[in-house]
Scaffold this active site. Structure first.
Site, mmCIF file in Angstrom:
data_model
loop_
_atom_site.group_PDB
_atom_site.id
_atom_site.type_symbol
_atom_site.label_atom_id
_atom_site.label_comp_id
_atom_site.label_asym_id
_atom_site.label_seq_id
_atom_site.Cartn_x
_atom_site.Cartn_y
_atom_site.Cartn_z
ATOM 1 N N ASN A 190 -3.298 -5.984 -4.679
ATOM 2 C CA ASN A 190 -3.108 -5.062 -5.804
ATOM 3 C C ASN A 190 -2.356 -5.824 -6.886
ATOM 4 O OD1 ASN A 190 -2.400 -3.075 -7.591
ATOM 5 N ND2 ASN A 190 -1.103 -1.920 -6.162
ATOM 6 N N LYS A 200 -1.665 -4.914 -9.773
ATOM 7 C CA LYS A 200 -0.885 -4.028 -10.654
ATOM 8 C C LYS A 200 -1.122 -4.408 -12.126
ATOM 9 C CE LYS A 200 2.209 -3.156 -6.851
ATOM 10 N NZ LYS A 200 3.547 -2.837 -6.360
ATOM 11 N N HIS A 210 -1.246 5.530 -5.309
ATOM 12 C CA HIS A 210 -0.159 4.560 -5.158
ATOM 13 C C HIS A 210 1.160 5.219 -5.574
ATOM 14 C CE1 HIS A 210 2.345 1.035 -5.687
ATOM 15 N NE2 HIS A 210 1.475 0.388 -4.940
ATOM 16 N N GLU A 260 3.515 4.206 -7.270
ATOM 17 C CA GLU A 260 3.846 4.020 -8.690
ATOM 18 C C GLU A 260 3.117 5.046 -9.549
ATOM 19 O OE1 GLU A 260 2.925 -0.157 -8.799
ATOM 20 O OE2 GLU A 260 4.665 -0.522 -7.510
ATOM 21 N N SER A 291 6.063 -5.642 0.420
ATOM 22 C CA SER A 291 6.659 -6.972 0.595
ATOM 23 C C SER A 291 5.994 -7.798 1.706
ATOM 24 C CB SER A 291 8.170 -6.850 0.830
ATOM 25 O OG SER A 291 8.790 -6.210 -0.272
ATOM 26 N N GLY A 347 7.933 -4.156 -3.540
ATOM 27 C CA GLY A 347 8.514 -5.007 -4.568
ATOM 28 C C GLY A 347 9.989 -5.305 -4.376
ATOM 29 N N GLU A 398 2.566 2.669 2.665
ATOM 30 C CA GLU A 398 3.442 1.860 1.822
ATOM 31 C C GLU A 398 4.783 2.575 1.658
ATOM 32 O OE1 GLU A 398 1.063 -1.106 -0.739
ATOM 33 O OE2 GLU A 398 1.443 0.681 -1.918
#
Ligand code: 13P
Length: 249
Positions: A9, A11, A94, A96, A213, A173, A167
């Site tokens: 991904n 992003k 996701h 985010e 990660s 991250g 996730e």
């Protein structure tokens, strides 16, 4: 045996030319049939990448989609537009998007359905916050997300095309990875949730990824777990590390 699926991904990173340079630098080193490999670049790259990936092992994925076929939805992209570019996978829900852009469980479900109708695979992301984990709510949170995302989806579609990515938000991250046991426990729980919703056969077909990660050092251990069928890789997918992760064995 479920085939592992490792997806990058990207992003909101790289311009088209930067992305193309990077893709061309790794594409011929990814030549495996053992693992499904997917790259999900920004929308602006999909057209170009669709050509570059023709005849290659790497499949094209998108990071988002809207669920209507066409119309007055300024700024959105329909499943048909993705299909026309040979996009096979699409990340939905996701964290985010859920936290920064207000994507709800209902939208995630609509997006998954719209993709499945066109025989594309949604990569449905679920996962808890650190607070939810610390208060022991994580299984309830993830169960609710999985059930909502799969609402009214036929079992044949789940078997054929659905991927779920666990996730945990606290691992995204941050450099803090869930331990392989924590990841395995939740991926196993997701499979059990799907078993309860459908049946054993469907649960056995479902591919469940871990994301958060993932890097070349921890990939092998995470991917050795029975219920973890792949990885959804963020930061490390922007570097040669992605190739090492794909070749984790
Ligand atoms: P990182 O691998 O950078 O933690 O990101 C994970 C992720 O969000 C993939 O979708």
């Amino acid at each position: 045996m479920r085939k592992k699926i490792i997806a990058g991904n990207w992003k909101m990173n790289y311009t088209v030319s930067q992305g193309e340079d990077f893709l061309l630098s790794i594409i011929d080193t990814i030549n495996t049939d053992e693992v499904d490999v997917v790259i999900c670049p920004n929308f602006t790259m999909l057209d170009r990448f669709s050509d570059l990936l023709e005849g290659k092992k790497v499949k094209l994925g998108s990071q988002n989609v809207y669920y209507e076929p066409k119309g007055a939805f300024t700024g959105e992209t329909s499943p048909y537009m993705l299909q026309a570019l040979n996009v096979k996978y699409c990340i939905v829900g996701h964290s985010e998007r859920r936290t920064l852009f207000g994507e709800t469980d209902e939208m995630v479900n609509n997006k998954a359905k719209a993709l499945l109708e066109l025989d594309m695979s949604p990569i449905i992301c679920v996962g808890e916050t650190l607070e939810q984990r610390n208060s022991g709510e994580m299984f309830d949170v993830v169960e609710k997300q999985v059930k909502a995302a799969l609402k009214d989806i036929d079992k044949e579609m789940v078997k054929r095309n659905v991927v779920i990515a666990y996730e945990p938000i606290w691992a995204i991250g941050t450099g803090v990875t869930a331990t392989s046991d924590e990841a395995e426990d939740m991926c196993k729980f997701i499979r059990k949730t799907v078993l309860n919703l459908y049946d054993k056969e469907t649960a056995e077909c479902l591919r469940v990824q871990y994301g958060g990660s993932v890097n070349p050092k921890n990939a092998a251990e995470i991917l050795s777990k029975e219920d973890i069928d792949g990885a959804l890789v963020g930061g490390a997918s922007l570097k040669n590390d992605f190739v090492s992760i794909v070749n984790y064995e």
